[in-house]
Scaffold this motif. Structure first.
Motif, PDB file in Angstrom:
ATOM      1  N   LEU A 250       2.694  -3.790  -6.578  1.00 11.89           N
ATOM      2  CA  LEU A 250       1.458  -3.254  -6.020  1.00 11.89           C
ATOM      3  C   LEU A 250       0.219  -4.060  -6.432  1.00 11.89           C
ATOM      4  O   LEU A 250       0.243  -4.069  -7.749  1.00 11.89           O
ATOM      5  N   HIS A 322      -4.765   2.014  -1.087  1.00 12.02           N
ATOM      6  CA  HIS A 322      -3.751   1.633  -2.256  1.00 12.02           C
ATOM      7  C   HIS A 322      -3.063   3.253  -2.915  1.00 12.02           C
ATOM      8  O   HIS A 322      -1.995   3.049  -3.119  1.00 12.02           O
ATOM      9  N   THR A 325      -0.390   4.222  -0.677  1.00 10.79           N
ATOM     10  CA  THR A 325       1.051   3.213  -0.518  1.00 10.79           C
ATOM     11  C   THR A 325       1.747   3.747  -2.099  1.00 10.79           C
ATOM     12  O   THR A 325       2.854   3.946  -1.907  1.00 10.79           O
ATOM     13  N   LYS A 328       3.521   7.218  -1.925  1.00  9.46           N
ATOM     14  CA  LYS A 328       4.732   7.098  -0.952  1.00  9.46           C
ATOM     15  C   LYS A 328       5.817   6.480  -2.098  1.00  9.46           C
ATOM     16  O   LYS A 328       7.064   7.083  -2.159  1.00  9.46           O
TER      17      LYS A 328
END
Length: 379
Positions: A250, A322, A325, A328
């Motif tokens: 990420l 951000h 994401t 999750k």
């Protein structure tokens, strides 16, 4: 007597395991996870004496903001008073001993839900309906007992032990290790509470080691986890830790372009911190997430689960995306961890269950066992 002997046997087994060199270390014996008497000893020798995290100080932003917790049988409220100072107090009314507050929220004063006795944010009794008819009653003699409360790196810690060394002293080495991250300034963006069907130590140990990542998390973070890049140094008396240096899956796993605190490989290094007994933190250059554990008997653990972003990502226009994401991903990882630690809890009850050798990546688990043995040996 038989129960006392059984607990002492578990302590002896734990100590014997900890006396092995790490190269021959084994997992802890099954009984430390399944014995109610062992948990009773943990509550008196560890939880009643150690500093315990209750959350981020930034969660209490305004006067009257509060959160509640419990150490053993003692309910506790932590709040911001009128002067914006952090306070921790007994969360039990001084009249007929009802619990005063539940959960989190904001109160201008603390009102007992049973008979409406009310307390100021410093714990002093403000009102007691109709008690002026009792000659022996003196309002000024009532004040909620204070509980030690300190802040470290943006975290709130409480303890029932008046003689415990200050948190900053106990975690001085950790402060030095992670200072460049600037964790105090990270902003919490989500917070939840959960209960899982496992022993608190199994979840703590699961967090402490990354040996399980490729298998248990094969659908999420496992493919991005390179075991050969992990470093597991020896721990300290109050905590253990390990490092993962890699290109993050990420964007927020690496330092933001505006981050001037971190240089070189630190811009892509994640620290996994286990602060004894129950505070677990994943700290990356761009975000953090954490678990705070509280046993509910041997078979359940209450979890405070939260996380957020470094200040540079908070200021980034894409911050919400951000964080969405990340959240999750963390939910998916937690679901995998829950299946794993609940399966282990079922397994440690098996008559043929036997602890095996630890891998070199489970050094933190070895150190955790040594911590437990050192505290319980006082018994």
């Amino acid at each position: 007597m038989a129960r006392t002997i059984a607990v002492q046997t578990l302590i002896d087994q734990l100590q014997s395991n900890c006396e092995r060199s790490f190269s021959d270390a084994h997992a802890m014996p099954p009984g430390v996870y399944t014995s109610p008497e062992f948990l009773t000893l943990e509550e008196s020798e560890i939880f009643a004496r150690e500093w315990q995290c209750v959350g981020r100080a930034s969660a209490l932003k305004e006067p009257g903001d509060y959160l509640t917790t419990q150490i053993g049988a003692q309910p506790i409220v932590v709040l911001r008073d009128e002067q914006m100072q952090l306070r921790a107090m007994s969360n039990v009314c001084l009249h007929r001993m009802s619990v005063l507050l539940e959960g989190r929220g904001n109160k201008r004063r603390i009102v007992c839900p049973y008979h409406a006795w009310s307390y100021a944010l410093d714990g002093e009794l403000q009102g007691a309906p109709l008690m002026d008819r009792q000659a022996g009653f003196c309002k000024e003699s009532y004040k909620l007992p204070a509980i030690r409360c300190e802040e470290w790196q943006g975290w709130i810690y409480v303890t029932l032990d008046e003689n415990a060394k200050p948190v900053n002293q106990q975690l001085a080495e950790l402060t030095t290790l992670i200072d460049a991250y600037g964790m105090s300034d990270y902003i919490e963006t989500f917070y939840e509470e959960h209960v899982w069907d496992t022993n608190w130590k199994l979840l703590a140990e699961n967090f402490m080691e990354s040996y399980h990542l490729p298998m248990l998390h094969r659908a999420t973070v496992g493919p991005h986890s390179k075991l050969e890049e992990m470093e597991c140094p020896p721990g300290y008396p109050a905590f253990n830790y390990h490092w993962i240096t890699k290109e993050a899956s990420l964007p927020i796993g690496n330092a933001h372009a505006d981050n001037t605190r971190l240089t070189g490989h630190w811009r892509k290094t994640t620290a996994l911190l286990a602060i004894y007994p129950t505070h677990l933190v994943t700290l990356t250059p761009g975000y953090f997430w954490y678990l705070v554990l509280q046993p509910r008997g041997v078979g359940q653990v209450h979890i405070r689960f939260g996380g957020g972003l470094a200040p540079e990502f908070i200021a980034d226009p894409q911050a919400n995306a951000h964080m969405s994401t990340l959240k999750k991903l963390l939910d998916d990882v937690n679901a995998e961890d829950r299946r794993g630690v609940e399966a282990v809890f079922r397994g440690v009850h098996a008559p043929l269950a036997k602890p095996g050798n630890l891998s070199h990546l489970e050094r933190p688990n070895y150190d955790f066992g040594r911590y437990l043995a050192s505290k319980l040996a006082r018994h």
